[in-house]
Design a protein around this motif. Structure first.
Motif, PDB file in Angstrom:
ATOM      1  N   UNK B 249      -8.925  11.221  -5.759  1.00  0.00           N
ATOM      2  CA  UNK B 249      -7.709  10.538  -5.346  1.00  0.00           C
ATOM      3  C   UNK B 249      -7.419  10.722  -3.868  1.00  0.00           C
ATOM      4  N   UNK B 253      -6.493   7.898  -1.055  1.00  0.00           N
ATOM      5  CA  UNK B 253      -5.182   7.767  -0.432  1.00  0.00           C
ATOM      6  C   UNK B 253      -5.274   8.029   1.065  1.00  0.00           C
ATOM      7  N   UNK B 255      -7.973   8.254   3.076  1.00  0.00           N
ATOM      8  CA  UNK B 255      -8.967   7.485   3.820  1.00  0.00           C
ATOM      9  C   UNK B 255      -9.059   6.081   3.275  1.00  0.00           C
ATOM     10  N   UNK B 256      -8.000   5.620   2.592  1.00  0.00           N
ATOM     11  CA  UNK B 256      -8.106   4.356   1.889  1.00  0.00           C
ATOM     12  C   UNK B 256      -7.940   3.151   2.791  1.00  0.00           C
ATOM     13  N   UNK B 257      -7.120   3.299   3.814  1.00  0.00           N
ATOM     14  CA  UNK B 257      -6.829   2.114   4.610  1.00  0.00           C
ATOM     15  C   UNK B 257      -7.836   1.974   5.735  1.00  0.00           C
ATOM     16  N   UNK B 258      -8.435   0.769   5.876  1.00  0.00           N
ATOM     17  CA  UNK B 258      -9.331   0.477   6.991  1.00  0.00           C
ATOM     18  C   UNK B 258      -8.513   0.116   8.199  1.00  0.00           C
ATOM     19  N   UNK B 267      -5.662  -8.012   5.209  1.00  0.00           N
ATOM     20  CA  UNK B 267      -4.796  -6.885   4.884  1.00  0.00           C
ATOM     21  C   UNK B 267      -4.220  -7.050   3.483  1.00  0.00           C
ATOM     22  N   UNK B 271      -4.640  -4.538   0.421  1.00  0.00           N
ATOM     23  CA  UNK B 271      -3.518  -3.998  -0.350  1.00  0.00           C
ATOM     24  C   UNK B 271      -3.750  -4.205  -1.833  1.00  0.00           C
ATOM     25  N   UNK B 274      -6.536  -2.018  -3.214  1.00  0.00           N
ATOM     26  CA  UNK B 274      -6.117  -0.621  -3.354  1.00  0.00           C
ATOM     27  C   UNK B 274      -5.235  -0.442  -4.570  1.00  0.00           C
ATOM     28  N   UNK B 275      -4.303  -1.397  -4.773  1.00  0.00           N
ATOM     29  CA  UNK B 275      -3.437  -1.340  -5.958  1.00  0.00           C
ATOM     30  C   UNK B 275      -4.280  -1.343  -7.214  1.00  0.00           C
ATOM     31  N   UNK B 278      -6.211   1.955  -7.635  1.00  0.00           N
ATOM     32  CA  UNK B 278      -5.376   3.079  -8.040  1.00  0.00           C
ATOM     33  C   UNK B 278      -4.958   2.935  -9.486  1.00  0.00           C
ATOM     34  N   UNK B 279      -4.540   1.700  -9.850  1.00  0.00           N
ATOM     35  CA  UNK B 279      -4.117   1.506 -11.233  1.00  0.00           C
ATOM     36  C   UNK B 279      -5.275   1.731 -12.177  1.00  0.00           C
ATOM     37  N   UNK B 539     -17.228   1.791  -2.913  1.00  0.00           N
ATOM     38  CA  UNK B 539     -17.085   2.687  -1.779  1.00  0.00           C
ATOM     39  C   UNK B 539     -18.450   2.984  -1.223  1.00  0.00           C
TER      40      UNK B 539
END
Lengths: 201, 667
Positions: B249, B253, B255-258, B267, B271, B274-275, B278-279, B539
């Motif tokens: 996790x 969280x 390192x998740x955003x480029x 973008x 988003x 990522x949602x 995570x879900x 990833x």
């Protein structure tokens, strides 16, 4: 590019090369062949009003946060406000000078060390600036990641489960917050961090 | 006001619930309220982070010095740093530019008090560092396809392919080109071209047979070294820390955003992905908890269902292997007919029959596997990995079946034809060339299929989706997604063919290089113009290790048929550089026997059993030692973590007591 002589002198370029991680990048690269500092200076000058684009003025001038947000590299970034606040050296933390801008680019460049990047990442993610990442900081961080509208947030139970998992993985001393050394420890084991924490002009 | 009970809260301070460790005792942190923050910031441990000295011991040059640029500390920190001069580059300090300038000025004034030797050392280390930087910049320019990968990465940072006699002459030319027969057979493309004669230079003869054998072995060894080196980097992360799954996790969280993303639609895509991720991960964790709570009868039912479905998978695989076996035999038997007696295209069909069957099998089986795995009730992440593993096995095993079928045909003899030469010399005058031709055909066909699918399926699909989006079918089908696993498996397949064929067709690696270069540009065009990103993102980090592992499996599978053919099957007597020896490998012992006698006895000693068995036992002991060491380290890490959390609780308890005592004193 403004025609009002906004080129950095060689001595200034060399000094910035010593103090930051921005490289010179040879002419071989063609359209991006000018030194990274000079490119940064050009982009910074584009944000200033025309009359203040001379060499001396541009080094002293400060640019408001809204103007920085208009840069394409930051426009779509959900952390743009935190980034600008962290690098701003003005007392009210609402404007950036050229050297602040260079600092920003230096930390986000290819060649910056992982230590520097993780240090500044910690400060960017610390939304309440208290030196640790607590549950509120983490939930704000997750909300930034999932989207900028009301309907994009995770539900309360999902958020709790997620933050519990994060703290379990990274909070070594079990005090409910992540301090700088715990954060750096987790980042050192994160294989994606070096690639994603990058901004290239 | 003052309350001596330990559970009293100072008025107005909200209770902050720290994370409760499930194994903690009842008298734990939640029993006490959290101590005041400013107290914590006065602790020496916090201050040492804020104002760490540059004490770099000689063995630990890597740790940077990080300082929080708080105004009240800035003058103290400069003195602290300047006191311990070192050759640490200024940019590694986490300060802004004006503070770095002040620091540099202080360092430079201090330098004047150094001896000449130290000054020269400092100066030369700085110039050396600058030179290294320039060299590194130069080498990055040489990186192949860096700009192309950057432009793909601009979308996202991370990321992880005539008259009738004249006509017949032209037709047979095409057939020769496609199948490696005819004029191609005599070129240096294939094994048969090379002769046993060495090349004579002035002082010595270049022994061609030995060179042929050793260059193949060197090529395979280099590939092995490169793969192992690359995969060790990915494996190191997981060695000490025992994690069940690669994606943690925190990695997602923090390192998740480029940060490279520049346009809003990208973008939004990021988003939503990522949602989704995570879900999906949270869901998977809930499912895993549910699985752990299964009753025993449910478990029995699920396991028997899985056994049954795995038998179906094995049956599918066996059916494919049998089909390939029959196709290869048919193709080999009917290959030599005259061209005039053939219907147009039948010759090509027969030549390419094994390749066609293999490609069909590789298209159909992933679909079947994806259907089957739904019923096996695994967690979603495991499902994906198991499907990929089955497809990988399918792809690599088909090549092996083909090669072994060929091998069995070559060594199968009826009555007497094998006694003379050890192989079926009636049908296979030059069997190495035949095997090389089969590999060549596989490679060419693979190349044609990839080009055809990209050009004739992806582009029209994109056109249809863009212009006929009102059709229901188009809306269902949608635009092409760039499926990373399938493309990487295609590359591994091509590379395995190249490895197997390298011995029988020495120029095959060169052809493979050209093929991969062309495929890269074609796939890049297809990606940029016709594809949309898939919702489940791969990833780069954990996929790298997985695909290197698959490549390693391909290499191991490629080495097996090569060793068998080199060491067991007699080499052709009619062609090639090994006509004089029984097997290909014999050249090496022959060469060793020409060495001086001391060297010869050394080589014999090393390759004898008296050396090999103790050597093997020592290697086993060393391996057991390292495994034990890793286990001991893991235990120590666990103990230290527990100790840290205990210390933290002690600290908070003591601070709590201290604040209460202070309050009592004041009142």
């Amino acid at each position: 590019m403004g025609g009002s002589g906004s080129r950095l002198s060689k001595e200034l370029l060399a000094e910035y090369q010593d103090l930051t991680f921005l490289t010179k990048q040879e002419i071989l690269l063609g359209p991006t062949g000018s030194p990274a500092c000079a490119r940064a200076h050009r982009r910074f000058c584009e944000l200033l009003p025309l009359e203040r684009r001379s060499m001396e003025e541009s080094l002293q001038a400060r640019v408001s946060l809204e103007q920085i947000f208009s840069l394409p590299e930051l426009k779509a970034n959900p952390f743009r406000e935190r980034i600008c606040r962290v690098f701003s050296t003005s007392p009210a933390r609402d404007s950036l000078s050229f050297e602040d801008f260079l600092d920003l680019l230096s930390v986000f460049s290819d060649t910056a060390t992982p230590d520097i990047k993780s240090h500044y990442a910690f400060r960017i993610f610390d939304f309440d600036d208290d030196g640790t990442l607590n549950r509120e900081d983490l939930s704000q961080l997750v909300n930034c990641l999932t989207g900028e509208g009301e309907d994009t947030r995770l539900s309360a139970s999902e958020m709790k489960q997620l933050i519990d998992n994060i703290l379990e993985e990274s909070d070594i001393d079990r005090d409910g917050t992540i301090n700088l050394s715990e954060f750096q420890h987790v980042i050192s084991r994160s294989p994606d961090f070096a690639n994603s924490f990058k901004i290239v002009l | 006001m003052s309350d001596a009970s330990a559970s009293a809260l100072p008025p107005g301070r909200p209770r902050r619930q720290p994370f409760v460790h499930p194994e903690s005792l009842s008298l734990d942190s939640s029993f006490f309220s959290s101590p005041p923050v400013n107290f914590l910031q006065e602790l020496p441990s916090y201050r040492s982070i804020a104002r760490r000295r540059t004490n770099i011991p000689s063995r630990d040059k890597q740790s940077g010095t990080l300082l929080k640029p708080t105004d009240s500390y800035s003058s103290q920190l400069e003195e602290g740093i300047a006191e311990n001069l070192n050759s640490q580059s200024i940019r590694k300090y986490a300060l802004n530019i004006s503070e770095k300038r002040r620091l540099r000025d202080i360092q430079e004034t201090q330098m004047k008090y150094l001896s000449e030797w130290d000054q020269w050392k400092r100066y030369s280390s700085k110039s050396w560092k600058r030179f290294l930087e320039k060299a590194r910049e130069m080498t990055t320019h040489l990186e192949l396809w860096r700009d192309d990968i950057r432009s793909i990465g601009d979308i996202q940072c991370t990321v992880y392919p005539i008259s009738s006699s004249g006509l017949i002459y032209f037709y047979s030319y095409i057939i020769d080109l496609l199948s490696g027969t005819g004029f191609l057979e005599e070129t240096c493309l294939f094994y048969g071209h090379y002769t046993i004669d060495g090349v004579k230079f002035q002082n010595f003869t270049y022994d061609l047979p030995l060179a042929y054998l050793l260059s193949t072995i060197a090529y395979l060894a280099l590939s092995l070294l490169w793969i192992v080196k690359r995969s060790v980097e990915g494996f190191k992360v997981n060695l000490i820390r025992s994690e069940e799954h690669f994606q943690s996790y925190c990695n997602k969280i923090f390192a998740g955003w480029d940060f490279c993303i520049t346009n809003q639609s990208m973008a939004d895509l990021k988003h939503s992905s990522l949602r989704y991720e995570l879900r999906a991960d949270l869901e998977e964790e809930r499912i895993r908890q549910k699985i752990a709570e299964r009753t025993s009868e449910e478990t029995i039912r699920i396991y028997s269902l899985r056994l049954f479905l795995n038998c179906i998978v094995l049956a599918v695989l066996a059916a494919c292997f049998y089909a390939i076996y029959r196709a290869t035999i048919f193709s080999q038997e009917h290959m030599k007919k005259e061209i005039d007696k053939m219907i147009f295209g039948e010759n090509l069909l027969i030549l390419y029959l094994p390749s066609i069957v293999i490609t069909l099998a590789n298209f159909i089986t992933p679909v079947i596997f994806a259907r089957i795995i739904h019923y096996e009730d695994y967690s979603p992440g495991f499902e994906i990995r198991l499907t990929i593993l089955r497809c990988v096995f399918m792809r690599l095993a088909t090549i092996c079946v083909l090669v072994f079928t060929l091998g069995s045909k070559i060594t199968s003899c009826d009555n007497y034809s094998c006694e003379l030469c050890g192989y079926n010399q009636k049908l296979y005058l030059c069997w190495e060339t035949q095997v090389g031709q089969e590999m060549y055909k596989l490679m060419i066909f693979d190349f044609i299929i990839i080009l055809a699918v990209t050009l004739f399926v992806d582009f029209p699909r994109k056109l249809l989706v863009t212009y006929c989006s009102s059709w229901k079918l188009m809306q269902c089908w949608g635009q092409q997604e760039f499926a990373i696993p399938d493309n990487v498996l295609g590359i591994v397949y091509g590379q395995t063919i190249c490895w197997i064929g390298a011995f029988f067709s020495p120029l095959l690696p060169a052809i493979a290089t050209v093929k991969f270069i062309i495929i890269f540009y074609v796939k890049e065009m297809s990606l940029l113009h016709t594809c949309r990103p898939s919702p489940r993102q791969f990833r780069a980090s954990n996929s790298n290790f997985f695909f290197l592992l698959v490549l390693l499996i391909g290499l191991c599978l490629a080495v097996i048929p090569l060793t068998i053919s080199m060491a067991h099957i007699p080499s052709s007597k009619a062609c090639g550089p090994f006509t004089n020896s029984n097997t290909t490998w014999e050249v090496v012992p022959k060469t060793v026997s020409t060495f001086p006698s001391s060297l010869q006895s050394l080589v014999h000693g090393i390759t004898s059993e008296a050396f090999a068995v103790p050597f093997f036992m020592i290697i086993c002991l060393v391996m057991f030692y390292f495994i034990a060491l890793a286990g001991a380290h893991k235990r120590v890490v666990v103990q230290l973590r527990e100790q840290l959390s205990l210390e933290s609780r002690d600290k908070r308890y003591l601070i709590q007591k201290l604040t209460e005592a202070q309050r009592d004193m004041r009142n």
